[in-house]
Design a protein around this motif. Structure first.
Motif, mmCIF file in Angstrom:
data_model
loop_
_atom_site.group_PDB
_atom_site.id
_atom_site.type_symbol
_atom_site.label_atom_id
_atom_site.label_comp_id
_atom_site.label_asym_id
_atom_site.label_seq_id
_atom_site.Cartn_x
_atom_site.Cartn_y
_atom_site.Cartn_z
ATOM 1 N N THR A 102 0.827 -1.216 0.000
ATOM 2 C CA THR A 102 0.000 0.000 0.000
ATOM 3 C C THR A 102 0.859 1.263 0.000
ATOM 4 O OG1 THR A 102 -1.701 -1.199 1.243
ATOM 5 C CG2 THR A 102 -1.874 1.199 1.175
ATOM 6 N N ILE A 103 1.866 1.275 0.866
ATOM 7 C CA ILE A 103 2.730 2.455 0.969
ATOM 8 C C ILE A 103 3.471 2.715 -0.339
ATOM 9 C CG2 ILE A 103 4.816 3.352 2.075
ATOM 10 C CD1 ILE A 103 2.350 3.667 3.771
ATOM 11 N N THR A 104 4.009 1.653 -0.941
ATOM 12 C CA THR A 104 4.763 1.836 -2.188
ATOM 13 C C THR A 104 3.870 2.280 -3.339
ATOM 14 O OG1 THR A 104 4.561 -0.546 -2.636
ATOM 15 C CG2 THR A 104 6.579 0.196 -1.577
ATOM 16 N N ARG A 105 2.595 1.952 -3.266
ATOM 17 C CA ARG A 105 1.666 2.392 -4.299
ATOM 18 C C ARG A 105 1.166 3.813 -4.040
ATOM 19 N NH1 ARG A 105 3.470 -1.314 -6.574
ATOM 20 N NH2 ARG A 105 2.461 -3.116 -7.520
ATOM 21 N N ALA A 106 1.022 4.176 -2.771
ATOM 22 C CA ALA A 106 0.418 5.465 -2.425
ATOM 23 C C ALA A 106 1.407 6.626 -2.452
ATOM 24 C CB ALA A 106 -0.228 5.375 -1.035
ATOM 25 N N ASP A 107 2.661 6.375 -2.081
ATOM 26 C CA ASP A 107 3.647 7.447 -1.995
ATOM 27 C C ASP A 107 4.472 7.519 -3.275
ATOM 28 O OD1 ASP A 107 6.261 8.795 -1.220
ATOM 29 O OD2 ASP A 107 5.124 9.037 0.634
ATOM 30 N N HIS A 108 4.481 8.659 -3.931
ATOM 31 C CA HIS A 108 5.189 8.788 -5.210
ATOM 32 C C HIS A 108 6.704 8.711 -5.046
ATOM 33 C CE1 HIS A 108 5.276 12.970 -3.735
ATOM 34 N NE2 HIS A 108 6.359 13.117 -4.499
ATOM 35 N N HIS A 109 7.203 9.003 -3.831
ATOM 36 C CA HIS A 109 8.642 8.896 -3.581
ATOM 37 C C HIS A 109 9.120 7.437 -3.621
ATOM 38 C CE1 HIS A 109 7.754 12.850 -1.568
ATOM 39 N NE2 HIS A 109 8.813 13.180 -2.282
ATOM 40 N N LEU A 110 8.201 6.528 -3.378
ATOM 41 C CA LEU A 110 8.559 5.107 -3.350
ATOM 42 C C LEU A 110 8.208 4.380 -4.648
ATOM 43 C CD1 LEU A 110 7.479 4.106 0.285
ATOM 44 C CD2 LEU A 110 9.691 4.942 -0.520
ATOM 45 N N GLN A 111 7.786 5.117 -5.650
ATOM 46 C CA GLN A 111 7.444 4.489 -6.925
ATOM 47 C C GLN A 111 8.699 4.393 -7.801
ATOM 48 O OE1 GLN A 111 4.041 6.611 -8.461
ATOM 49 N NE2 GLN A 111 2.727 5.922 -6.796
ATOM 50 N N THR A 112 9.633 3.585 -7.311
ATOM 51 C CA THR A 112 10.898 3.339 -7.984
ATOM 52 C C THR A 112 11.027 1.835 -8.235
ATOM 53 O OG1 THR A 112 12.068 3.041 -5.885
ATOM 54 C CG2 THR A 112 11.955 5.286 -6.770
ATOM 55 N N PRO A 113 11.972 1.415 -9.090
ATOM 56 C CA PRO A 113 12.129 -0.024 -9.353
ATOM 57 C C PRO A 113 12.330 -0.861 -8.091
ATOM 58 C CG PRO A 113 13.348 1.235 -10.972
ATOM 59 C CD PRO A 113 12.825 2.224 -9.977
ATOM 60 N N MET A 114 13.155 -0.370 -7.158
ATOM 61 C CA MET A 114 13.419 -1.134 -5.942
ATOM 62 C C MET A 114 12.129 -1.440 -5.185
ATOM 63 S SD MET A 114 15.653 0.015 -2.631
ATOM 64 C CE MET A 114 15.447 -0.811 -1.051
ATOM 65 N N TYR A 115 11.287 -0.437 -5.005
ATOM 66 C CA TYR A 115 10.059 -0.634 -4.237
ATOM 67 C C TYR A 115 8.987 -1.362 -5.045
ATOM 68 C CZ TYR A 115 12.196 2.228 -0.697
ATOM 69 O OH TYR A 115 13.060 2.687 0.269
ATOM 70 N N PHE A 116 9.073 -1.279 -6.365
ATOM 71 C CA PHE A 116 8.187 -2.090 -7.202
ATOM 72 C C PHE A 116 8.504 -3.573 -7.009
ATOM 73 C CE2 PHE A 116 7.539 -4.376 -11.243
ATOM 74 C CZ PHE A 116 6.165 -4.231 -11.371
ATOM 75 N N PHE A 117 9.794 -3.919 -7.017
ATOM 76 C CA PHE A 117 10.196 -5.309 -6.787
ATOM 77 C C PHE A 117 9.874 -5.740 -5.355
ATOM 78 C CE2 PHE A 117 13.550 -4.293 -10.139
ATOM 79 C CZ PHE A 117 12.822 -4.883 -11.158
#
Length: 325
Positions: free
Chosen positions: A53-68
């Protein structure tokens, strides 16, 4: 000789269902164990869903690392859900029976998701390698399309590799003369584990064991080799950084991943990469419980407690929730 053959024929009755033995030594603590494992299961699911949820909601975490990482968390949720609900039913209701089809399906999904998780961990290692060792090429190579392709490849490879061993397993005979005291369908485990099913069979299991050993070795060793190569280059690159602050920052992005890798490889190598031994089934069962309950619970804790970006994303999300109220 003729009597022996007749006896074998009588004992080779097709098994329609299995009885999961669970943990007979502590069966009297069923309700207590149910509560403990339920809380751990819910905590694990909650922690992994929180990461997604956090990786989807926060644009700062929308990076390849957090996608994986979110893909890994989703796989973990599915992985433990294939087994834990049935274990809870055994503890609370004593429902130890599972049909042959359901058992084989559970074995297939469990192994497939397990392999997928290992491949995802290898992809996470590659991602860290690209981010630290090839920072100029990282945004170009690790684009959204490439990230999606890598996760899809992990999933497809994980499921395709386990089709043949589980198909061969389903074709084995399970008969009474092999385990006279337990019966042909009493499985010495709390889920349909491949190794426990092989021990229960009275067929010639050498080819199935060899194929299963090859697949598990391929999955674990391939992901391990990729990880070792990636982190060897990462260590060399980090040591070459000019300042201690830069080295600490680079290492902090990898430390959580390394801890999770150690937990996963340690338990799985102990369970799967060794020859067939009947007297090791009990230790396998305990190690599998740790791998199934404890490790998925620790993973989100490790990733969140040691990650400042996740901390900040959590604070931002909570702030937005309060403002909305």
């Amino acid at each position: 000789m003729e009597k022996s053959l007749m006896g074998d024929a009588r004992n080779r009755t097709a098994v329609q269902e299995f009885i999961l033995e669970g943990f007979p030594a502590v069966q009297h603590l069923g309700k207590v164990l149910f509560l403990v494992h339920l809380l751990m299961y819910l905590a694990s699911i909650t922690g992994n869903i929180l990461i997604i949820t956090i990786t989807r909601a926060d644009h700062h975490l929308q990076t390849p690392m957090y996608f994986f990482l979110s893909s890994f968390s989703l796989s973990e949720c599915c992985f433990i859900t294939t087994v834990i609900p049935k274990l809870l039913a055994i503890f609370l209701l004593g429902r130890q029976k599972i049909s042959f089809v359901a058992c084989m399906t559970q074995a297939f999904v469990f192994l497939s998701l397990g392999a997928t998780v290992f491949f995802l961990m290898a992809v996470l290692s590659l991602d860290r390698y690209m981010a630290i060792c090839k920072p100029l090429y990282y945004p170009t190579i690790m684009n959204p399309r490439m990230c999606s392709l890598l996760v899809t490849a992990c999933l497809v490879l994980g499921f395709s590799l386990t089709v043949v061993p589980v198909t061969k397993l389903s074709q084995l005979s399970f008969c009474g003369f092999y385990l006279l005291f337990c019966g042909p369908n009493v499985l010495s485990h709390f889920f349909c584990d491949f190794i426990a099913l092989i021990h229960l069979s009275c067929s010639d299991t050498r080819s199935v064991e060899m194929y299963f050993f090859f697949v598990t070795s391929f999955v674990i060793l391939l992901s391990l080799i990729v990880t070792i190569i990636a982190y060897s280059n990462i260590v060399v690159t980090i040591l070459r950084l000019p300042s201690a602050k830069e080295r600490q920052k680079a290492f902090s992005t990898c430390s959580s991943h390394l801890i999770v890798l150690s937990l996963m490889y340690g338990s799985c190598v102990f369970i799967y990469l060794k020859p067939k031994q009947v007297n090791r089934l009990d230790s396998n069962r305990e190690a599998a419980l740790v791998n199934m309950v404890v490790t998925p619970l620790l993973n989100p804790v490790i990733y969140t407690l040691r990650n400042k970006q996740v901390h900040q994303a959590l604070r931002d999300t909570l702030s937005r929730v309060r403002l909305q109220k």
